[in-house]
Design a protein around this motif. Structure first.
Motif, PDB file in Angstrom:
ATOM      1  N   LEU A 203       0.830  -1.201   0.000  1.00 20.21           N
ATOM      2  CA  LEU A 203       0.000   0.000   0.000  1.00 20.21           C
ATOM      3  C   LEU A 203       0.868   1.256   0.000  1.00 20.21           C
ATOM      4  CD1 LEU A 203      -3.027   0.603   0.093  1.00 20.21           C
ATOM      5  CD2 LEU A 203      -2.810   0.912   2.542  1.00 20.21           C
ATOM      6  N   VAL A 229      -1.982  -4.342  -5.003  1.00 13.28           N
ATOM      7  CA  VAL A 229      -2.791  -3.133  -4.904  1.00 13.28           C
ATOM      8  C   VAL A 229      -3.367  -2.821  -6.275  1.00 13.28           C
ATOM      9  CG1 VAL A 229      -2.840  -0.691  -4.317  1.00 13.28           C
ATOM     10  CG2 VAL A 229      -1.355  -2.244  -3.054  1.00 13.28           C
ATOM     11  N   ARG A 233      -6.458   0.325  -4.135  1.00 18.31           N
ATOM     12  CA  ARG A 233      -7.061  -0.458  -3.051  1.00 18.31           C
ATOM     13  C   ARG A 233      -6.330  -1.770  -2.880  1.00 18.31           C
ATOM     14  NH1 ARG A 233     -11.695   1.377  -5.157  1.00 18.31           N
ATOM     15  NH2 ARG A 233     -12.023  -0.558  -6.292  1.00 18.31           N
ATOM     16  N   HIS A 235      -5.744  -5.533  -2.342  1.00 20.74           N
ATOM     17  CA  HIS A 235      -6.494  -6.748  -2.644  1.00 20.74           C
ATOM     18  C   HIS A 235      -6.197  -7.795  -1.577  1.00 20.74           C
ATOM     19  CE1 HIS A 235      -8.332 -10.021  -4.860  1.00 20.74           C
ATOM     20  NE2 HIS A 235      -7.248 -10.726  -4.614  1.00 20.74           N
ATOM     21  N   MET A 384      -2.940   3.310   5.654  1.00 20.30           N
ATOM     22  CA  MET A 384      -4.217   2.622   5.789  1.00 20.30           C
ATOM     23  C   MET A 384      -5.051   3.221   6.918  1.00 20.30           C
ATOM     24  SD  MET A 384      -5.098  -1.401   6.312  1.00 20.30           S
ATOM     25  CE  MET A 384      -4.961  -1.804   4.583  1.00 20.30           C
ATOM     26  N   ASP A 387      -6.574   6.229   5.601  1.00 19.35           N
ATOM     27  CA  ASP A 387      -7.694   5.850   4.739  1.00 19.35           C
ATOM     28  C   ASP A 387      -8.928   5.552   5.569  1.00 19.35           C
ATOM     29  OD1 ASP A 387      -6.092   6.145   2.601  1.00 19.35           O
ATOM     30  OD2 ASP A 387      -5.937   4.030   2.082  1.00 19.35           O
ATOM     31  N   ARG A 391     -12.402   7.437   5.237  1.00 23.63           N
ATOM     32  CA  ARG A 391     -13.552   6.687   4.755  1.00 23.63           C
ATOM     33  C   ARG A 391     -14.770   6.949   5.632  1.00 23.63           C
ATOM     34  NH1 ARG A 391     -11.402   1.766   4.614  1.00 23.63           N
ATOM     35  NH2 ARG A 391     -10.250   2.446   2.775  1.00 23.63           N
TER      36      ARG A 391
END
Lengths: 395, 395
Positions: A203, A229, A233, A235, A384, A387, A391
């Motif tokens: 990431l 990635v 995003r 995986h 992350m 993120d 989000r």
DNA sequence: GGGTGTTTATTAAGGTCTTTACAAAACCTC
DNA sequence: GAGGTTTTGTAAAGACCTTAATAAACACCC
């Protein structure tokens, strides 16, 4: 593009404030003029004004009263910037030999970073160090645990993303029995996520290259792991995606009992060293015989043009290329980026891998080396965590 | 979750009408009561009423005046249903031996389907057949070319998703020089997309299983291809994703000059047959010697318990498992689904693959066989065409 | 056959949000 | 210090959704 369910007018406001906040973030850490936000978001001034007001009240952004640098004549602009302290996030990298932690603010600025080595590979000891490192990091940033908005922990092994349980972790004895997730959830008010370290490194690398596309990021040291990635995003698949260490390469692989996978046993840093030692014994003329042999020495010798070392490197590169070729064919990634200790090998290894991959695949990906330093994994954890915060932003 | 840029009040309306339309689609082909839409969407009645009115006017949905089956007492409900003819889509499967086409309406109902075999493998001839099949299909559905809302064409080979150019297609001579995309764009007013056949088959299989997750769908016949579908979306990578036919399996592979990949030469239908012939020669006691040998015969014999055939199948399964194991480790798919001619082998092959994969991977995926018939690829093309229509819905 | 109850459609009023338009403020230059 | 420029602030208008109340249509029951 429209998973929203019901939609009344309040939804619009949330949408718009979110849009404004994103614009402010993209300008971070520089303060941004209100009029500029109007251009960036495409919204009208009253709307932006309202949104900014809300955001200030909620603590996400702050005013920059002193309009020190006003260009031409005109009413001094109201400038705002992201209030980093609104939602600091904590990242943790629990490696087999070191534990490091970092705190980033909303804008991605590093507020604190602590690294400590772990002597014993025992789970209980590791946990103690984790707690100490966290405490020290919080202290350095001047924050309380309750102020942290998201925590992401990187750990080797396979992690169940739902429960955060560690399912398989050969490198730390007893690590699977420790419920790291629960342990940390007790200490923080915010969501705590545990994730595989190679995934987080991937990431971090992906964010470095920013943009869409598919990336296969390999962590190559004593062990081998990778992360996938896709369009920014991560995986995960069923949870164990990227476990390239368990690929069985062609040829014979030494059998060990330490839980490492076949590819790790074949071309992990230790295996490279061993292979070089054997080659050196057979070829006393090689410069490899002049000093202690480790992976770094092999790559240095190969770079200097030593034929024996070059052969070893080529062999390693071929094995690696053969191992990942099927995955490259299936994924068709834009790039394969190599990080970890072996990545310090540099161009010698890279060129060899590129050559072999070109032979084995249809659309050979770019093969590169991670530009990130040792804290790749930590950076990924922090990314992350950020993120996560973004989000669940309109909370 | 918010890629929208500006947002005025009209955006809300578009959002809501889209939401209503989606709800109507999910009920298709059954008509749905207005009150039911209120529950499904979470919107209020006046809003739904307004949206439906707009949709009827735009031609997306139609009224069902005769409320034939009204349950209990009460004012008869206004019922609406998707007006399939609003946006019919055309799918095309240009295979090496057959060309087939189909037309689906918005609700996914098959309005027409035509299949025709191609004698000569020459590009010019294929193109003629394509035109004829399209004409026949349109006629069967009673539609003009201009009424088609989206076209998706499946072709073997590697396709550049941007231009629609075919970059590599060994199975049809001269196929790469034909600009299929442009040829069809002239005939239709709507967007025309060309896509790899295995990718479309994968999409069809993924929709069959409906739901999130990662799927590796293999088409296994004379040739081998695969598609990767992640959470319902096709993964393209740089464009050549899923080309498993070019994986180099361990062991020696016959060298041919027909553009096929190593794995295809090793375990394609033809190679399976060849391997069985060799085994039969060495073992006259096998039932394989009793008749003509082809792939189907091998699988039948293995299913019946013939040891020689079983050995061949196991060998094939092992090679397949070894070839895709690296990709399975990297992707960690929920399932590997096998379609194409070889899929008719059934449980014998499946069990063997499952067994070998369990040995080679950490989290072995479900291994299954595509429940779709011969028109898997065509179905996939139609699914993608429908997706196209739904994606640009608020036009 | 009329009343009652149930389900649904319709209409009107109210509230929130964005937009448009206009006025005010603050600073620079001349 | 007057004019110009850039930006902010405020008020009115328009668009949309929601709540609430009203009307309609049918089945059932007495």
């Amino acid at each position: 593009m429209g998973d929203e369910r019901a939609a009344g007018t309040p939804v619009l406001r949330r949408l718009n404030t979110a849009s404004v906040l994103r614009a402010v973030r993209d300008c971070a850490p520089d303060p941004v003029r209100l009029a500029e936000l109007v251009k960036l978001t495409g919204l009208t001034r009253p709307t932006v004004g309202q949104a900014v007001e809300d955001l200030v009240e909620a603590g996400w952004v702050q005013h920059h009263h002193p309009a020190a640098a006003s260009r031409k004549g005109g009413r001094p602009a109201v400038r705002v910037s992201l209030r980093g302290r609104a939602a600091p996030v904590l990242g943790l990298d629990v490696g087999p030999h070191t534990v490091s932690a970092g705190i980033d603010d909303l804008a991605g600025r590093r507020l604190a970073a602590v690294r400590r080595s772990v002597d014993h590979n025992k789970a209980s000891r590791v946990l103690t160090v984790v707690d100490a490192v966290i405490a020290r990091t919080l202290e350095e940033a001047g924050l309380e645990a309750d102020e942290i908005a998201a925590v992401v922990v990187a750990t080797p092994g396979i992690v169940d993303s739902g429960s955060g349980r560690i399912l398989l972790a050969p490198s730390v004895s007893g690590w699977t029995s420790v419920n790291l997730s629960d342990h940390l959830r007790d200490r923080f008010r915010c969501p705590v996520r545990v994730e595989n370290d190679a995934n987080l490194a991937a990431l971090a690398v992906a964010r470095e290259r920013s943009g869409p596309g598919t990336l296969l990021a390999v962590q190559w040291g004593e062990r081998l792991g990778a992360g996938v990635v896709i369009d920014g995003r991560l995986h995960r698949g069923t949870g164990a995606a990227g476990e390239i260490g368990f690929i069985r390469p062609p040829g014979r692989v030494p059998d060990t009992d330490d839980g490492r996978g076949p590819l790790e046993r074949a071309i992990g840093a230790e295996a490279i060293t061993e292979q070089a030692r054997r080659a050196a014994r057979a070829h006393p003329e090689s410069v490899l015989c002049d000093g202690p042999i480790d992976a770094a020495a092999v790559f240095a010798a190969a770079t200097a043009g030593d034929a024996v070392a070059e052969h070893v490197v080529d062999d390693v590169a071929r094995t690696f290329a053969q191992a990942i070729a099927p995955a490259v064919l299936v994924l068709a990634p834009d790039a394969v980026v190599i990080g970890g200790g072996v990545a310090r090998a540099g161009t010698v290894l890279l060129a060899a891998i590129t050559r072999h991959l070109a032979d084995l695949t249809l659309t050979p990906p770019d093969v590169g080396i991670s530009g990130l330093a040792e804290d790749t994994i930590l950076t990924g954890a922090l990314r992350m965590a950020l993120d996560d915060v973004w989000r669940r932003l309109p909370a």
